[in-house]
Scaffold this motif. Sequence first.
Motif, PDB file in Angstrom:
ATOM      1  N   CYS A  46       0.853  -1.195   0.000  1.00 24.64           N
ATOM      2  CA  CYS A  46       0.000   0.000   0.000  1.00 24.64           C
ATOM      3  C   CYS A  46       0.887   1.243   0.000  1.00 24.64           C
ATOM      4  O   CYS A  46       1.438   1.626   1.032  1.00 24.64           O
ATOM      5  CB  CYS A  46      -0.928  -0.015   1.214  1.00 24.64           C
ATOM      6  N   GLU A  47       1.044   1.850  -1.187  1.00 20.81           N
ATOM      7  CA  GLU A  47       1.855   3.064  -1.326  1.00 20.81           C
ATOM      8  C   GLU A  47       1.032   4.254  -1.845  1.00 20.81           C
ATOM      9  O   GLU A  47       1.356   5.397  -1.552  1.00 20.81           O
ATOM     10  CB  GLU A  47       3.028   2.799  -2.277  1.00 20.81           C
ATOM     11  N   VAL A  48      -0.011   3.944  -2.612  1.00 16.97           N
ATOM     12  CA  VAL A  48      -0.847   5.007  -3.187  1.00 16.97           C
ATOM     13  C   VAL A  48      -2.310   4.612  -3.043  1.00 16.97           C
ATOM     14  O   VAL A  48      -2.707   3.518  -3.458  1.00 16.97           O
ATOM     15  CB  VAL A  48      -0.526   5.217  -4.691  1.00 16.97           C
ATOM     16  N   TRP A  49      -3.109   5.497  -2.467  1.00 15.39           N
ATOM     17  CA  TRP A  49      -4.557   5.262  -2.411  1.00 15.39           C
ATOM     18  C   TRP A  49      -5.151   5.672  -3.751  1.00 15.39           C
ATOM     19  O   TRP A  49      -4.993   6.796  -4.206  1.00 15.39           O
ATOM     20  CB  TRP A  49      -5.208   6.040  -1.276  1.00 15.39           C
ATOM     21  N   ASP A  50      -5.823   4.731  -4.393  1.00 17.25           N
ATOM     22  CA  ASP A  50      -6.362   4.949  -5.743  1.00 17.25           C
ATOM     23  C   ASP A  50      -7.807   4.449  -5.773  1.00 17.25           C
ATOM     24  O   ASP A  50      -8.068   3.253  -5.851  1.00 17.25           O
ATOM     25  CB  ASP A  50      -5.504   4.179  -6.759  1.00 17.25           C
ATOM     26  N   THR A  51      -8.759   5.383  -5.728  1.00 23.88           N
ATOM     27  CA  THR A  51     -10.187   5.032  -5.705  1.00 23.88           C
ATOM     28  C   THR A  51     -10.866   5.336  -7.038  1.00 23.88           C
ATOM     29  O   THR A  51     -12.100   5.329  -7.115  1.00 23.88           O
ATOM     30  CB  THR A  51     -10.912   5.796  -4.582  1.00 23.88           C
ATOM     31  N   GLY A  52     -10.083   5.560  -8.086  1.00 23.17           N
ATOM     32  CA  GLY A  52     -10.665   5.949  -9.371  1.00 23.17           C
ATOM     33  C   GLY A  52     -11.678   4.949  -9.901  1.00 23.17           C
ATOM     34  O   GLY A  52     -12.809   5.312 -10.255  1.00 23.17           O
ATOM     35  N   LEU A  53     -11.298   3.677  -9.972  1.00 20.32           N
ATOM     36  CA  LEU A  53     -12.208   2.676 -10.517  1.00 20.32           C
ATOM     37  C   LEU A  53     -13.373   2.424  -9.559  1.00 20.32           C
ATOM     38  O   LEU A  53     -14.515   2.233 -10.003  1.00 20.32           O
ATOM     39  CB  LEU A  53     -11.455   1.375 -10.807  1.00 20.32           C
ATOM     40  N   LYS A  54     -13.121   2.431  -8.273  1.00 20.30           N
ATOM     41  CA  LYS A  54     -14.197   2.259  -7.302  1.00 20.30           C
ATOM     42  C   LYS A  54     -15.254   3.353  -7.474  1.00 20.30           C
ATOM     43  O   LYS A  54     -16.466   3.055  -7.521  1.00 20.30           O
ATOM     44  CB  LYS A  54     -13.641   2.305  -5.878  1.00 20.30           C
ATOM     45  N   ASP A  55     -14.821   4.587  -7.572  1.00 15.31           N
ATOM     46  CA  ASP A  55     -15.761   5.697  -7.714  1.00 15.31           C
ATOM     47  C   ASP A  55     -16.578   5.562  -8.995  1.00 15.31           C
ATOM     48  O   ASP A  55     -17.797   5.808  -9.003  1.00 15.31           O
ATOM     49  CB  ASP A  55     -15.009   7.031  -7.713  1.00 15.31           C
ATOM     50  N   PHE A  56     -15.935   5.165 -10.076  1.00 14.03           N
ATOM     51  CA  PHE A  56     -16.628   5.015 -11.341  1.00 14.03           C
ATOM     52  C   PHE A  56     -17.681   3.903 -11.272  1.00 14.03           C
ATOM     53  O   PHE A  56     -18.815   4.081 -11.735  1.00 14.03           O
ATOM     54  CB  PHE A  56     -15.623   4.728 -12.460  1.00 14.03           C
ATOM     55  N   VAL A  57     -17.295   2.760 -10.708  1.00 13.92           N
ATOM     56  CA  VAL A  57     -18.214   1.622 -10.635  1.00 13.92           C
ATOM     57  C   VAL A  57     -19.441   1.963  -9.793  1.00 13.92           C
ATOM     58  O   VAL A  57     -20.582   1.677 -10.183  1.00 13.92           O
ATOM     59  CB  VAL A  57     -17.480   0.389 -10.081  1.00 13.92           C
ATOM     60  N   LEU A  58     -19.234   2.569  -8.656  1.00 14.18           N
ATOM     61  CA  LEU A  58     -20.369   2.905  -7.783  1.00 14.18           C
ATOM     62  C   LEU A  58     -21.272   3.963  -8.419  1.00 14.18           C
ATOM     63  O   LEU A  58     -22.497   3.959  -8.220  1.00 14.18           O
ATOM     64  CB  LEU A  58     -19.856   3.398  -6.427  1.00 14.18           C
ATOM     65  N   ALA A  59     -20.689   4.861  -9.205  1.00 16.91           N
ATOM     66  CA  ALA A  59     -21.481   5.935  -9.814  1.00 16.91           C
ATOM     67  C   ALA A  59     -22.277   5.462 -11.024  1.00 16.91           C
ATOM     68  O   ALA A  59     -23.410   5.921 -11.235  1.00 16.91           O
ATOM     69  CB  ALA A  59     -20.566   7.093 -10.205  1.00 16.91           C
ATOM     70  N   TYR A  60     -21.729   4.525 -11.805  1.00 23.33           N
ATOM     71  CA  TYR A  60     -22.363   4.195 -13.075  1.00 23.33           C
ATOM     72  C   TYR A  60     -22.840   2.748 -13.191  1.00 23.33           C
ATOM     73  O   TYR A  60     -23.543   2.425 -14.157  1.00 23.33           O
ATOM     74  CB  TYR A  60     -21.407   4.512 -14.224  1.00 23.33           C
ATOM     75  N   PHE A  61     -22.483   1.878 -12.260  1.00 17.58           N
ATOM     76  CA  PHE A  61     -22.940   0.493 -12.325  1.00 17.58           C
ATOM     77  C   PHE A  61     -24.006   0.184 -11.277  1.00 17.58           C
ATOM     78  O   PHE A  61     -24.778  -0.754 -11.444  1.00 17.58           O
ATOM     79  CB  PHE A  61     -21.751  -0.472 -12.138  1.00 17.58           C
ATOM     80  N   ALA A  62     -24.055   0.952 -10.204  1.00 11.25           N
ATOM     81  CA  ALA A  62     -24.992   0.654  -9.121  1.00 11.25           C
ATOM     82  C   ALA A  62     -26.421   0.994  -9.526  1.00 11.25           C
ATOM     83  O   ALA A  62     -26.669   1.992 -10.214  1.00 11.25           O
ATOM     84  CB  ALA A  62     -24.593   1.419  -7.861  1.00 11.25           C
ATOM     85  N   ASP A  63     -27.363   0.153  -9.089  1.00 14.37           N
ATOM     86  CA  ASP A  63     -28.784   0.406  -9.316  1.00 14.37           C
ATOM     87  C   ASP A  63     -29.208   1.651  -8.544  1.00 14.37           C
ATOM     88  O   ASP A  63     -28.894   1.799  -7.367  1.00 14.37           O
ATOM     89  CB  ASP A  63     -29.605  -0.808  -8.861  1.00 14.37           C
ATOM     90  N   HIS A  64     -29.937   2.561  -9.209  1.00 12.24           N
ATOM     91  CA  HIS A  64     -30.281   3.840  -8.590  1.00 12.24           C
ATOM     92  C   HIS A  64     -31.229   3.671  -7.403  1.00 12.24           C
ATOM     93  O   HIS A  64     -31.192   4.470  -6.465  1.00 12.24           O
ATOM     94  CB  HIS A  64     -30.918   4.776  -9.625  1.00 12.24           C
ATOM     95  N   SER A  65     -32.046   2.649  -7.417  1.00 12.25           N
ATOM     96  CA  SER A  65     -33.012   2.475  -6.330  1.00 12.25           C
ATOM     97  C   SER A  65     -32.477   1.631  -5.182  1.00 12.25           C
ATOM     98  O   SER A  65     -32.735   1.917  -4.009  1.00 12.25           O
ATOM     99  CB  SER A  65     -34.307   1.838  -6.868  1.00 12.25           C
ATOM    100  N   THR A  66     -31.699   0.584  -5.500  1.00  7.32           N
ATOM    101  CA  THR A  66     -31.213  -0.324  -4.450  1.00  7.32           C
ATOM    102  C   THR A  66     -29.740  -0.141  -4.127  1.00  7.32           C
ATOM    103  O   THR A  66     -29.287  -0.555  -3.062  1.00  7.32           O
ATOM    104  CB  THR A  66     -31.436  -1.783  -4.870  1.00  7.32           C
ATOM    105  N   GLY A  67     -28.988   0.450  -5.049  1.00 13.39           N
ATOM    106  CA  GLY A  67     -27.556   0.607  -4.842  1.00 13.39           C
ATOM    107  C   GLY A  67     -26.754  -0.646  -5.126  1.00 13.39           C
ATOM    108  O   GLY A  67     -25.527  -0.632  -5.019  1.00 13.39           O
ATOM    109  N   SER A  68     -27.403  -1.733  -5.505  1.00 14.62           N
ATOM    110  CA  SER A  68     -26.689  -2.996  -5.745  1.00 14.62           C
ATOM    111  C   SER A  68     -25.998  -2.971  -7.107  1.00 14.62           C
ATOM    112  O   SER A  68     -26.449  -2.313  -8.053  1.00 14.62           O
ATOM    113  CB  SER A  68     -27.655  -4.173  -5.678  1.00 14.62           C
ATOM    114  N   LEU A  69     -24.911  -3.699  -7.207  1.00 13.61           N
ATOM    115  CA  LEU A  69     -24.142  -3.797  -8.444  1.00 13.61           C
ATOM    116  C   LEU A  69     -24.611  -5.002  -9.260  1.00 13.61           C
ATOM    117  O   LEU A  69     -25.177  -5.951  -8.699  1.00 13.61           O
ATOM    118  CB  LEU A  69     -22.653  -3.925  -8.121  1.00 13.61           C
TER     119      LEU A  69
END
Length: 589
Positions: free
Chosen positions: A558-581
Amino acid sequence: MDSEQRRKRKRMGRSYSEAKHYLSSRRSLFLCFCFFIFLLLLSSGRFRTASFRPVITASSTTLYLISSTAHNSVLDSVAHRNDSPPAKVQDRVLFPDHVLLIAANRFQPQDELDCVYRRFNGSDEVAFAVKPVLSTEAYDEVRSIVRCPLPFGNYSSAVDLRRRGGKHDWTARINSTAAAASPWDKVVYEAVIDDDTAVVFVKGLNLRPHRKSDPTRLTCHFEMGEGFAFTTEAVTAAQEVVRCLLPESISNDPDKASGIRVTIGYNAGRPRAPVHVTLPSVATIHNSKPNLDEATKKKKHELCACTMLWNQAPALSEWIMYHAWLGVERWFIYDNNSDDGIEDVVLDLDSQGYNVSRQSWPWIKTQEAGFSHCALKAREECTWVGFFDVDEFFYFPREFRRRRRDGILGENSLGKLVSNFSNSPTIAELRTDCHSFGPSGLRSHPSRGVTTGYTCRLQSPERHKSIVRTDLLDVTLLNVVHHFRLREGFRHLNVPEGIAVINHYKYQVWETFRAKFYRRVATYVVDWQEDQNQGSKDRAPGLGTEAIEPPNWRLRFCEVWDTGLKDFVLAYFADHSTGSLPWERAQHQ
């Protein structure tokens, strides 16, 4: 005097009569005893004829022993009273931890099978033992793979099969003359027709890794009926892959060549007095061109993906669903001895329209050869094929941050990238750097998937993975997992990190990561239990050779915190009503 003699003769006659009666009774007893001994010997098997075949009945949890004559089958086939075909074993391969059987049948899930072992006790007697099979799976359209425990004691590796249970509790006839299993380190294990050649996959030639070898010392032998009837030249050789010219009779009609056995020969011994040796073979050739519908023949998939895995079924849905969004249209899953229900996962994904197929690949430590095999298989369907693992996810830093009027980011990003080079006169491979992520402080596997769970990585990239034009690969199909050798005149292109990188979730929580100690799939990568190359990037730094969790494992790498892909997945893959992927929903359906 006369009266005295008459009395003596009378007494003697009485004694003789009594003695005669006594002997007659004893003779009857003796004859009865002899007949009893005869019956006893007959029941012991010493006077059995070759037509007598004892049947074993056994539970699935116990080892059973029986003796018979060398000419008898341990199990009598009464298949004529049952609709199921007998369990016929075609080939056997002896692995370090099991015996692999290739059976001529496609078994059903309800079939209960036993492995049958035999041991010769003398000139005319054989002892047999029975154990339950370890696992079964479909091998191809007509055959199955069965895994059996290793033989024990003095039992032969010529393991056979029997069916257990059923209406008549019938079993298959054991072949008492079956050959012992071929050793895994010296065997021809796969073969595929490719135009006017056969591509043969072989262990035991000990060719040098990562480079071409001289094919002139090798010969190819094709079995037509009894024995190997045709011999041809080997035209290329590299690592475990040999390309052979086809005999003219097969080349003229390749559709009828399916099932012909092929092996490789080489010169052994002293150079001045070489001995030509042919390797044992379990490989029968088949055509690499799939049966495609007219639509697929007219237009190939632009982008496909191929991977080899072992017991990673839970990770498959996230990997496929995510990369489908990026433009992957077809998946080839090479299953390297999984036993975690991956068949059901593949069938479920395919039923949802993800176009996934599973290739049984039971050959251990053959990832490079498996990728060569996949390149041939995918060539007719795909323009580009990516070779990367199920813990590796493409990430497009610029594209995923760019505002679009339709509000949809990243769709078909990978497909667009490769299509830019589909008509290139020189580019045949795209290489993308990998960033290795660590456990990110987690103690247990992230329930929502790796893309949202692991967010801390090493600073510098480690290695790369490739997407290739399979029609522009070198004829040897030589690869080193990460990339292929290309035809002369073509080259690779390194994709800039600003455009695309691969998030490699390599160092996961310990309960997941320790599975790597079981076996590595690559041929030329040392297993982690072996005390070799401990400084290699293919190993975890400082981990050693035992599957013991190091102190503070969850905080390592663990040298660099990198949340880029996490942020993208939660924003564009999660169901708007349930939040599930999407992959969460698939697991709960």
